[in-house]
Design a protein around this motif. Structure first.
Motif, short mmCIF file in Angstrom:
data_model
loop_
_atom_site.label_atom_id
_atom_site.label_comp_id
_atom_site.label_asym_id
_atom_site.label_seq_id
_atom_site.Cartn_x
_atom_site.Cartn_y
_atom_site.Cartn_z
N LEU A 262 65.24 56.66 -10.81
CA LEU A 262 64.58 57.89 -10.38
C LEU A 262 63.37 57.68 -9.80
N THR A 263 62.98 58.19 -8.84
CA THR A 263 61.45 58.26 -8.24
C THR A 263 60.97 59.60 -8.13
N ALA A 264 59.67 59.68 -8.32
CA ALA A 264 59.17 61.14 -8.26
C ALA A 264 59.53 61.76 -6.95
N PRO A 265 59.68 63.13 -7.15
CA PRO A 265 60.09 63.85 -5.91
C PRO A 265 59.30 63.57 -4.93
N SER A 266 59.67 63.25 -3.60
CA SER A 266 58.92 63.16 -2.49
C SER A 266 58.41 64.32 -1.92
N ALA A 267 57.42 64.05 -1.22
CA ALA A 267 56.61 65.08 -0.61
C ALA A 267 57.28 65.94 0.38
N ASN A 268 57.62 67.20 0.01
CA ASN A 268 58.15 68.29 1.09
C ASN A 268 57.43 69.46 0.42
N PRO A 269 56.18 69.63 0.65
CA PRO A 269 55.37 70.54 0.24
C PRO A 269 55.48 71.97 0.95
N SER A 270 55.00 73.05 0.00
CA SER A 270 54.89 74.30 0.74
C SER A 270 53.55 74.18 1.47
N LEU A 271 53.41 74.87 2.57
CA LEU A 271 52.24 74.82 3.03
C LEU A 271 51.22 76.14 2.48
N GLY A 272 49.99 75.86 2.56
CA GLY A 272 49.19 76.90 2.14
C GLY A 272 49.22 78.27 2.89
N ALA A 273 48.57 79.16 2.44
CA ALA A 273 48.56 80.42 3.08
C ALA A 273 47.99 80.45 4.62
N ALA A 274 46.71 79.75 4.67
CA ALA A 274 46.13 79.51 5.94
C ALA A 274 47.00 78.63 6.98
N GLU A 275 47.38 77.68 6.22
CA GLU A 275 48.09 76.70 7.06
C GLU A 275 49.40 77.24 7.68
N ILE A 276 50.13 77.93 7.02
CA ILE A 276 51.65 78.66 7.27
C ILE A 276 51.13 79.59 8.49
N LEU B 192 49.12 69.61 8.58
CA LEU B 192 49.22 70.81 7.75
C LEU B 192 49.81 70.41 6.24
N LYS B 193 50.62 69.55 6.34
CA LYS B 193 51.14 69.13 4.85
C LYS B 193 50.06 68.43 4.15
N ARG B 194 49.18 67.79 4.69
CA ARG B 194 48.19 66.77 4.22
C ARG B 194 47.07 67.67 3.92
N ARG B 195 46.93 68.93 4.09
CA ARG B 195 45.69 69.60 3.54
C ARG B 195 45.80 70.03 2.22
N ALA B 196 44.68 70.47 1.56
CA ALA B 196 44.82 70.70 0.01
C ALA B 196 45.89 72.03 -0.18
N ASN B 197 45.84 72.85 0.77
CA ASN B 197 47.05 73.99 0.64
C ASN B 197 46.84 74.85 -0.62
N GLU B 198 45.41 75.03 -1.10
CA GLU B 198 45.27 75.81 -2.34
C GLU B 198 45.78 77.11 -2.49
N LEU B 199 45.83 77.87 -1.38
CA LEU B 199 46.11 79.12 -1.31
C LEU B 199 47.51 79.57 -1.05
N ARG B 200 48.50 80.12 -1.88
CA ARG B 200 49.74 80.23 -1.60
C ARG B 200 50.14 81.59 -1.23
N PHE B 201 51.12 81.61 -0.28
CA PHE B 201 51.77 82.87 -0.11
C PHE B 201 52.82 83.32 -1.08
N GLY B 202 52.96 84.31 -1.30
CA GLY B 202 54.30 84.81 -2.32
C GLY B 202 54.16 86.29 -2.49
N VAL B 203 55.37 86.75 -3.27
CA VAL B 203 55.56 88.10 -3.67
C VAL B 203 54.49 88.76 -4.38
N GLY B 204 53.89 89.71 -3.86
CA GLY B 204 52.66 90.48 -4.71
C GLY B 204 53.29 91.29 -5.87
N PRO B 205 52.08 91.53 -6.70
CA PRO B 205 52.55 92.34 -7.89
C PRO B 205 53.34 93.80 -7.84
#
Length: 368
Positions: free
Chosen positions: A204-218, A251-264
């Motif tokens: 087993l290897t660590a999951p490869s990077a298929n990261p979600s993009l951050g809010a600004a990047e997407i 875009l995948k290589r950026r920090a992508n700190e702010l994430r999109f998602g369903v709001g409260p």
């Protein structure tokens, strides 16, 4: 004739890339254990597009579904076919796929993930497939019953009804995706247990990077999509240009700190949908590997909505993206400054190598 064929059909963003990477990285070991992965990962993708008669498929590729099925049938042991796009096949296409693999014992494997994570994942995948709608537009479409593609292509319930109904109940398998933060080995062990892959057979290897993009990047990508017009249509032109030079390289290589998602404000709605989904799966005869409770959102992490990225921040990210793309273009130029000369040199080396091999064979043939 194949003994058993395991069709791992999705859904997208349920750890399928991780599972597939482990399978292909250990292909020789699996073959030695009597388990075949026919063709290649690209072959499975091309066969999926052919089976679905997808409008973006490349008609010139080698691998069709029937060619892949023929290779599977000729194996004497077990076979794994894995592509998360298969789950989006119509009932007729799924029936053709199952028929084409007979008379082997067909098993269908579907993975399910909680809706809190699935909703933003589907939207982001749609943007990465050239869509231009806003996240709020997508959520409203789901709420109002105007987005059947979400339920058809990304939820275990619909996939099991289209594919699972084609095989006996004991050959239908639902793998639940563990909660966020769980060791990735758990998902692998669940999948491997279905197929009969012995513990320790695969590295087993660590999951490869298929990261979600951050809010600004997407958001940058979404606006680019809207400006493209008819340029770079799906699938190959868009992947070759936009994915390669913008998404993957920058875009995948950026920090992508702010994430999109369903709001409260939609927590209750999502929880109600989750309970409905769990009830439907409890009533559906299949083997559950994991726990249906894992389809109930556990970590309602605060996320950003459409209004989280103001124009000033978006402009800053867009400029940084352009700068990074310039660096990417420069590295490509440095690596292919004289492509014609490089190709000519490779041809000369191959020709010279061929001459040397013929001379050595002649010497050995004439030797006493």
């Amino acid at each position: 004739m194949a003994r058993r064929v395991y069709l791992h059909i999705g859904a997208p963003k349920t750890g399928s890339t991780f599972v597939q990477n482990v399978l292909w990285a250990n292909r020789d070991r699996l073959t030695g254990a009597g388990i075949l992965l026919p063709g290649s990962a690209v072959a499975h993708d091309q066969a999926m597009a052919d089976l679905r008669a997808a409008p973006w498929r490349d008609a010139e590729v080698y691998w069709t579904w029937d060619r892949l099925a023929d290779k599977a049938r000729k194996w004497s042991g077990d076979v794994i076919i894995s592509n998360e796009g298969l789950g989006a096949a119509t009932a007729e296409q799924a029936a053709h796929a199952v028929r084409s693999l007979g008379p082997a014992e067909i098993h269908v494997i579907v993975a399910g993930r909680d809706l809190w994570r699935t909703l933003p994942s589907f939207w982001q995948q749609s943007v990465r497939a050239r869509a231009g709608w806003r996240f709020e537009e997508f959520l409203r479409a789901v709420e109002e019953g105007r987005c059947e593609a979400f339920w058809e292509n990304h939820t275990a319930t619909r996939m099991l009804r289209r594919w699972g109904d084609l095989v006996p109940a004991q050959r239908r398998h639902l793998v639940t995706v563990p909660a966020p933060g769980s060791p990735h080995e758990i998902l692998w062990r669940r999948f491997a247990g279905i197929v009969g892959i012995a513990d320790g057979l695969c590295e087993l290897t660590a999951p490869s990077a298929n990261p979600s993009l951050g809010a600004a990047e997407i958001e940058v990508l979404r606006r680019v999509n809207r400006k493209l017009g008819d340029r770079y249509p799906l699938r190959t032109p868009y992947r070759r240009v936009v994915h390669r030079h913008l998404v993957d390289a920058v875009l995948k290589r950026r920090a992508n700190e702010l994430r999109f998602g369903v709001g409260p404000d939609r927590v209750g709605w999502v929880m109600d949908l989750a309970e409905q989904q769990i009830k439907e799966l409890q009533d559906y005869p299949c083997r559950v590997v994991g726990d249906l409770d894992e389809l109930r959102p556990a970590k309602l992490t605060p996320t950003a909505g459409d209004d989280a990225v103001d124009d000033g921040h978006l402009l800053e990210v867009a400029i940084e993206t352009i700068v990074d793309m310039l660096g990417h273009a420069d590295s490509l130029s440095a690596g292919t400054e004289h492509p014609a000369e490089g190709a000519l040199s490779r041809l000369r080396n191959r020709a010279a190598g061929g001459v040397r091999r013929r001379v050595r064979r002649a010497i050995r043939r004439d030797a006493p």
